[in-house]
Motif scaffolding. Structure first.
Motif, PDB file in Angstrom:
ATOM      1  N   THR A   1      14.870-108.976-129.140  1.00  0.00           N
ATOM      2  CA  THR A   1      13.446-108.951-129.460  1.00  0.00           C
ATOM      3  C   THR A   1      13.011-110.206-130.204  1.00  0.00           C
ATOM      4  O   THR A   1      11.906-110.714-130.006  1.00  0.00           O
ATOM      5  CB  THR A   1      13.110-107.708-130.313  1.00  0.00           C
ATOM      6  OG1 THR A   1      14.018-107.642-131.416  1.00  0.00           O
ATOM      7  CG2 THR A   1      13.224-106.441-129.482  1.00  0.00           C
ATOM      8  N   ALA A   2      13.872-110.732-131.088  1.00  0.00           N
ATOM      9  CA  ALA A   2      13.609-111.986-131.805  1.00  0.00           C
ATOM     10  C   ALA A   2      14.963-112.594-132.134  1.00  0.00           C
ATOM     11  O   ALA A   2      15.491-112.397-133.225  1.00  0.00           O
ATOM     12  CB  ALA A   2      12.787-111.752-133.063  1.00  0.00           C
TER      13      ALA A   2
ATOM     14  N   VAL B   1      10.864-107.879-138.071  1.00  0.00           N
ATOM     15  CA  VAL B   1       9.801-108.158-137.112  1.00  0.00           C
ATOM     16  C   VAL B   1       9.367-106.805-136.557  1.00  0.00           C
ATOM     17  O   VAL B   1      10.135-105.829-136.591  1.00  0.00           O
ATOM     18  CB  VAL B   1      10.262-109.106-135.983  1.00  0.00           C
ATOM     19  CG1 VAL B   1      10.720-110.438-136.557  1.00  0.00           C
ATOM     20  CG2 VAL B   1      11.373-108.473-135.151  1.00  0.00           C
ATOM     21  N   TYR B   2       8.142-106.754-136.024  1.00  0.00           N
ATOM     22  CA  TYR B   2       7.614-105.449-135.617  1.00  0.00           C
ATOM     23  C   TYR B   2       7.147-105.441-134.163  1.00  0.00           C
ATOM     24  O   TYR B   2       6.489-106.372-133.689  1.00  0.00           O
ATOM     25  CB  TYR B   2       6.433-105.056-136.535  1.00  0.00           C
ATOM     26  CG  TYR B   2       6.911-104.739-137.934  1.00  0.00           C
ATOM     27  CD1 TYR B   2       7.362-103.469-138.265  1.00  0.00           C
ATOM     28  CD2 TYR B   2       6.951-105.740-138.912  1.00  0.00           C
ATOM     29  CE1 TYR B   2       7.822-103.193-139.543  1.00  0.00           C
ATOM     30  CE2 TYR B   2       7.411-105.464-140.187  1.00  0.00           C
ATOM     31  CZ  TYR B   2       7.852-104.188-140.500  1.00  0.00           C
ATOM     32  OH  TYR B   2       8.314-103.905-141.763  1.00  0.00           O
ATOM     33  N   HIS B   3       7.543-104.375-133.493  1.00  0.00           N
ATOM     34  CA  HIS B   3       7.265-104.162-132.078  1.00  0.00           C
ATOM     35  C   HIS B   3       5.929-103.446-131.893  1.00  0.00           C
ATOM     36  O   HIS B   3       5.527-102.623-132.704  1.00  0.00           O
ATOM     37  CB  HIS B   3       8.405-103.328-131.473  1.00  0.00           C
ATOM     38  CG  HIS B   3       8.407-103.235-129.978  1.00  0.00           C
ATOM     39  ND1 HIS B   3       7.594-102.373-129.284  1.00  0.00           N
ATOM     40  CD2 HIS B   3       9.130-103.925-129.056  1.00  0.00           C
ATOM     41  CE1 HIS B   3       7.827-102.512-127.998  1.00  0.00           C
ATOM     42  NE2 HIS B   3       8.745-103.448-127.818  1.00  0.00           N
TER      43      HIS B   3
ATOM     44  N   THR C   1       5.437-110.926-137.188  1.00  0.00           N
ATOM     45  CA  THR C   1       6.603-111.552-137.804  1.00  0.00           C
ATOM     46  C   THR C   1       6.125-112.339-139.024  1.00  0.00           C
ATOM     47  O   THR C   1       4.942-112.660-139.133  1.00  0.00           O
ATOM     48  CB  THR C   1       7.304-112.536-136.843  1.00  0.00           C
ATOM     49  OG1 THR C   1       6.487-113.703-136.683  1.00  0.00           O
ATOM     50  CG2 THR C   1       7.570-111.913-135.485  1.00  0.00           C
TER      51      THR C   1
ATOM     52  N   ILE D   1       6.501-108.251-129.415  1.00  0.00           N
ATOM     53  CA  ILE D   1       6.670-108.479-130.851  1.00  0.00           C
ATOM     54  C   ILE D   1       5.347-109.026-131.368  1.00  0.00           C
ATOM     55  O   ILE D   1       4.956-110.152-131.054  1.00  0.00           O
ATOM     56  CB  ILE D   1       7.815-109.453-131.139  1.00  0.00           C
ATOM     57  CG1 ILE D   1       9.136-108.849-130.664  1.00  0.00           C
ATOM     58  CG2 ILE D   1       7.890-109.765-132.627  1.00  0.00           C
ATOM     59  CD1 ILE D   1       9.478-107.516-131.306  1.00  0.00           C
TER      60      ILE D   1
ATOM     61  N   CYS E   1      14.417-105.281-135.935  1.00  0.00           N
ATOM     62  CA  CYS E   1      13.169-104.981-135.238  1.00  0.00           C
ATOM     63  C   CYS E   1      12.770-103.525-135.489  1.00  0.00           C
ATOM     64  O   CYS E   1      13.510-102.596-135.138  1.00  0.00           O
ATOM     65  CB  CYS E   1      13.312-105.227-133.737  1.00  0.00           C
ATOM     66  SG  CYS E   1      11.790-104.920-132.809  1.00  0.00           S
TER      67      CYS E   1
ATOM     68  N   ASP F   1      14.874-101.439-132.273  1.00  0.00           N
ATOM     69  CA  ASP F   1      15.926-102.074-131.475  1.00  0.00           C
ATOM     70  C   ASP F   1      17.291-101.645-132.005  1.00  0.00           C
ATOM     71  O   ASP F   1      17.663-101.974-133.128  1.00  0.00           O
ATOM     72  CB  ASP F   1      15.774-103.598-131.551  1.00  0.00           C
ATOM     73  CG  ASP F   1      16.683-104.324-130.564  1.00  0.00           C
ATOM     74  OD1 ASP F   1      17.555-103.665-129.967  1.00  0.00           O
ATOM     75  OD2 ASP F   1      16.512-105.550-130.402  1.00  0.00           O
TER      76      ASP F   1
ATOM     77  N   GLN G   1       9.141-100.704-135.828  1.00  0.00           N
ATOM     78  CA  GLN G   1       7.844-100.396-135.206  1.00  0.00           C
ATOM     79  C   GLN G   1       6.973 -99.646-136.206  1.00  0.00           C
ATOM     80  O   GLN G   1       7.441 -98.696-136.847  1.00  0.00           O
ATOM     81  CB  GLN G   1       8.069 -99.537-133.956  1.00  0.00           C
ATOM     82  CG  GLN G   1       6.828 -99.277-133.138  1.00  0.00           C
ATOM     83  CD  GLN G   1       7.146 -98.415-131.912  1.00  0.00           C
ATOM     84  OE1 GLN G   1       7.663 -97.296-132.039  1.00  0.00           O
ATOM     85  NE2 GLN G   1       6.870 -98.934-130.739  1.00  0.00           N
TER      86      GLN G   1
END
Length: 382
Positions: free
Chosen positions: A329-330, A377-379, A228, A225, A248, A265, A250
């Motif tokens: 992931t978060a 949030v980004y992967h 954020t 991650i 999550c 996700d 991307q």
């Protein structure tokens, strides 16, 4: 015409003494005020020193200040007996007002500098944040551990506000089922059960080793991650939910060079009649998986309910929905949920495993899971 009496009056010694004491007091106050103005981190250092552990047996979420083991007579000091009153521990919608301690836990197989840079940018006071990592005993794990150590050394010796309360690194004591950490290999359907079982073992080892009696919230943050909001901790805790997870996504680049975003996700979902019926036909050692064409569940996926663009005018970031499964992931969890026994099952639990199994186990303990479909949030994009 006014009259002034210029004759000298008798001097009172007590008056001089009182004036001297008052002058010394004023000088001391001004000196203290001046000292604090030149040292803006003095209060932070004092709070950290007050919270520092003084014995190796103290919880790992406290910074450790090593003291002499022997008293002046040469006798070895026994370990202290410490009492903790967990009933006074809060996990509230305003953790900053109560100086609540946050434990960020990350299973880490690869080290991404973007992950660490994002972590350091979090705006919640770092003096109240402890970090915990677990890395595999593989070649990639050795490289990740070395890079992590370098990043920790740079941060913990850097500016005071960026330093974290404590950092713990564990090495796994079991073999990983996959030797490759490539994204395509990790997401193969046949690899999911052994991979996620190993992930559950790693999460549980990390959790039960690092959670201390002062921990109020636990943020599970994957090592890939990389983006954020800086107020991630405050934003998630502000909902005052026992379990809550953002969406999550991307970032990627289209073939024509246009930047885009896509869901990543799929483990945050609301259950469906189809999935329940499918589970009823499975053996006790089988698991339901999400996001695979060969196993259509028709669940409501949080990732598919939004466009994934933070600044969409019709997307309220505080919009909330109930969930039956969560991704990791978060993932923000009140520490009491884990203290009450909810962990990440490395075995099929109601045909669910790892984070989805955790949500089911927490539900059985009376804790509800929630999701934020418009908070992102980004992967990392490999």
């Amino acid at each position: 015409m006014p009259y002034f009496d210029m004759r000298q009056r008798p001097t009172n010694n007590r008056t001089y003494i009182l004036a001297l004491v008052l002058g010394v007091g004023i000088l001391y106050f001004l000196f203290t005020l001046t000292s604090n103005s030149y040292d803006p981190y003095q209060l932070v250092r004092k709070r950290k020193a007050d919270a520092a552990a003084q014995n190796p047996l103290s919880p790992p979420t406290s910074a450790f200040r090593k003291l002499r083991n022997n008293d002046p007579s040469g006798k070895r000091r026994p370990p202290p007996v410490v009492h903790y009153q967990l009933n006074n521990l809060s996990a509230s919608a305003n953790p900053l007002a109560h100086s609540e301690k946050i434990l960020i836990l990350t299973p880490l197989a690869r080290f991404y500098p973007e992950y660490w840079a994002n972590l350091v940018r979090l705006s919640y006071p770092h003096e109240h944040i402890s970090l915990g990592f677990i890395t595999p005993k593989t070649k990639d794990g050795d490289a990740a551990t070395a890079a992590l150590n370098d990043a920790i050394k740079a941060t913990q010796s850097g500016p005071e506000p960026q330093r974290f309360q404590s950092v713990t690194i564990l090495r796994q004591d079991f073999e990983m089922p996959l030797t490759s950490q490539d994204e395509a290999e990790r997401h193969k359907m046949q690899n999911q059960k052994p991979r996620r079982a190993a992930m559950s073992q790693a999460r549980n080892s990390l959790l039960f080793t690092t959670m201390g009696p002062s921990t109020s919230w636990i943020l599970w943050l994957d090592s890939d991650i990389v983006e954020t909001p800086t107020d991630l901790i405050q934003d998630l805790t502000s909902h005052d939910k026992a379990i809550i997870v953002p969406n999550c996504f991307q970032r990627f680049t289209e073939e024509d060079g246009t930047p885009g975003v896509r869901p990543y996700d799929y483990n945050s979902w609301q259950d469906s009649t189809t999935a329940k019926r499918l589970a009823s036909t499975m053996g006790k050692d089988d698991i339901l998986l999400e996001g695979y064409q060969d196993m259509p569940t028709y669940r409501t996926l949080m990732a598919m309910l939004t466009k994934g663009a933070i600044r969409e005018p019709d997307n309220d970031p505080r919009s909330i929905m109930s969930l039956d499964g969560v991704g990791g992931t978060a993932l923000m969890v009140k520490a009491e949920v884990h203290r009450d026994g909810a962990m990440f099952p490395p075995f099929p639990f109601y045909n669910l495993i790892e984070t989805e199994g955790f949500a089911k186990m927490a539900s059985r303990l009376g804790y509800k899971s929630w999701g934020l479909p418009n908070y992102f949030v980004y992967h990392y994009n490999e």
